[in-house]
Design a protein around this motif. Structure first.
Motif, mmCIF file in Angstrom:
data_model
loop_
_atom_site.group_PDB
_atom_site.id
_atom_site.type_symbol
_atom_site.label_atom_id
_atom_site.label_comp_id
_atom_site.label_asym_id
_atom_site.label_seq_id
_atom_site.Cartn_x
_atom_site.Cartn_y
_atom_site.Cartn_z
ATOM 1 N N ILE A 40 11.041 4.260 9.303
ATOM 2 C CA ILE A 40 11.467 4.392 7.903
ATOM 3 C C ILE A 40 12.990 4.315 7.808
ATOM 4 C CG2 ILE A 40 11.645 6.047 5.983
ATOM 5 C CD1 ILE A 40 8.949 4.740 6.087
ATOM 6 N N LEU A 43 13.949 0.661 8.257
ATOM 7 C CA LEU A 43 13.515 -0.180 7.144
ATOM 8 C C LEU A 43 14.379 0.040 5.911
ATOM 9 C CD1 LEU A 43 9.629 0.122 7.492
ATOM 10 C CD2 LEU A 43 11.069 -1.826 8.161
ATOM 11 N N GLU A 70 10.826 -1.639 16.792
ATOM 12 C CA GLU A 70 10.299 -2.337 15.614
ATOM 13 C C GLU A 70 9.941 -3.757 16.001
ATOM 14 O OE1 GLU A 70 8.492 -2.723 12.778
ATOM 15 O OE2 GLU A 70 9.768 -1.079 12.079
ATOM 16 N N ARG A 74 7.464 -7.639 11.591
ATOM 17 C CA ARG A 74 7.764 -6.773 10.443
ATOM 18 C C ARG A 74 9.194 -6.978 9.962
ATOM 19 N NH1 ARG A 74 5.393 -1.514 9.395
ATOM 20 N NH2 ARG A 74 7.358 -0.562 10.062
ATOM 21 N N TRP A 81 8.161 -7.669 1.593
ATOM 22 C CA TRP A 81 7.276 -6.561 1.930
ATOM 23 C C TRP A 81 6.168 -6.347 0.902
ATOM 24 C CZ3 TRP A 81 6.849 -2.402 -1.319
ATOM 25 C CH2 TRP A 81 7.868 -2.210 -2.248
ATOM 26 N N PHE A 87 3.162 -3.340 6.080
ATOM 27 C CA PHE A 87 3.783 -2.046 5.864
ATOM 28 C C PHE A 87 2.780 -1.050 5.293
ATOM 29 C CE2 PHE A 87 6.912 -5.404 5.650
ATOM 30 C CZ PHE A 87 7.808 -4.988 6.619
ATOM 31 N N SER A 88 2.848 0.166 5.784
ATOM 32 C CA SER A 88 1.936 1.222 5.347
ATOM 33 C C SER A 88 2.245 1.621 3.903
ATOM 34 C CB SER A 88 2.086 2.440 6.259
ATOM 35 O OG SER A 88 3.330 3.090 6.003
ATOM 36 N N GLU A 91 5.479 3.526 3.856
ATOM 37 C CA GLU A 91 6.645 2.642 3.995
ATOM 38 C C GLU A 91 6.901 1.872 2.712
ATOM 39 O OE1 GLU A 91 6.436 1.741 8.797
ATOM 40 O OE2 GLU A 91 5.216 0.519 7.425
ATOM 41 N N ARG A 92 5.840 1.435 2.063
ATOM 42 C CA ARG A 92 5.977 0.695 0.819
ATOM 43 C C ARG A 92 6.608 1.570 -0.273
ATOM 44 N NH1 ARG A 92 3.172 -4.018 1.128
ATOM 45 N NH2 ARG A 92 2.662 -4.214 -1.066
ATOM 46 N N LEU A 95 10.268 1.838 0.543
ATOM 47 C CA LEU A 95 10.962 0.584 0.256
ATOM 48 C C LEU A 95 11.159 0.387 -1.248
ATOM 49 C CD1 LEU A 95 9.253 -1.686 2.923
ATOM 50 C CD2 LEU A 95 11.679 -1.018 2.861
#
Length: 147
Positions: A40, A43, A70, A74, A81, A87-88, A91-92, A95
């Motif tokens: 995270i 990202l 990483e 990805r 994304w 991306f989980s 994570e989304r 982001l």
């Protein structure tokens, strides 16, 4: 001195850069203490740097992300994304928050974004993520001003 040359912050404000570096280290430590995955951290820094067009920071954060394991796929897909499944949901959410706080647009629905964040993170983690977004945007602006 020519007016077209960038200001050499390292020479002109070394004490400020040093203090900012210390704060950045504290933010990183706070994120680590709150159980947030290192992915995270990378990202967020990389996505904000992409949005801000900071070549120096993009190169640095790509290198750091790879060093922490990483995947290249990805990293390649980070700019899109929303359109890939790499991306989980957590994570989304991070982001989306990063983009909203980097762009700061009136149309951003911060309440909805916080609701999505709270599905994955507690308020202390959200605070740490927010501080990280703020820090990387500060570093991006310092670097971009030297372009």
């Amino acid at each position: 001195m020519s007016q077209t040359h960038a200001v050499k912050y390292e020479r002109e404000i070394p004490e400020i850069l040093s203090q900012l570096g210390a704060i950045h280290g504290s933010v990183q430590a706070a994120i680590d203490q709150r159980g947030l995955p290192r992915a995270i951290y990378h990202l967020i820094q990389l996505r904000a740097s992409q949005l801000n067009g900071c070549a120096f920071c993009i190169k640095m954060h790509l290198r750091e992300a790879r060093a922490d394991g990483e995947t290249q796929v990805r990293l390649d897909h980070l700019t899109v994304w929303r359109h890939v499944g790499d991306f989980s949901p957590a994570e989304r959410a991070a982001l989306a928050w990063t983009e909203a706080l980097t762009r700061i647009e009136e149309r951003s629905d911060y309440t909805a974004l916080r609701t999505e964040l709270r599905a994955h993170y507690d308020d202390a983690q959200i605070g740490a993520l927010t501080a990280l977004v703020g820090m990387i945007n500060l570093w991006n602006r310092l670097q971009i001003s030297k372009h």
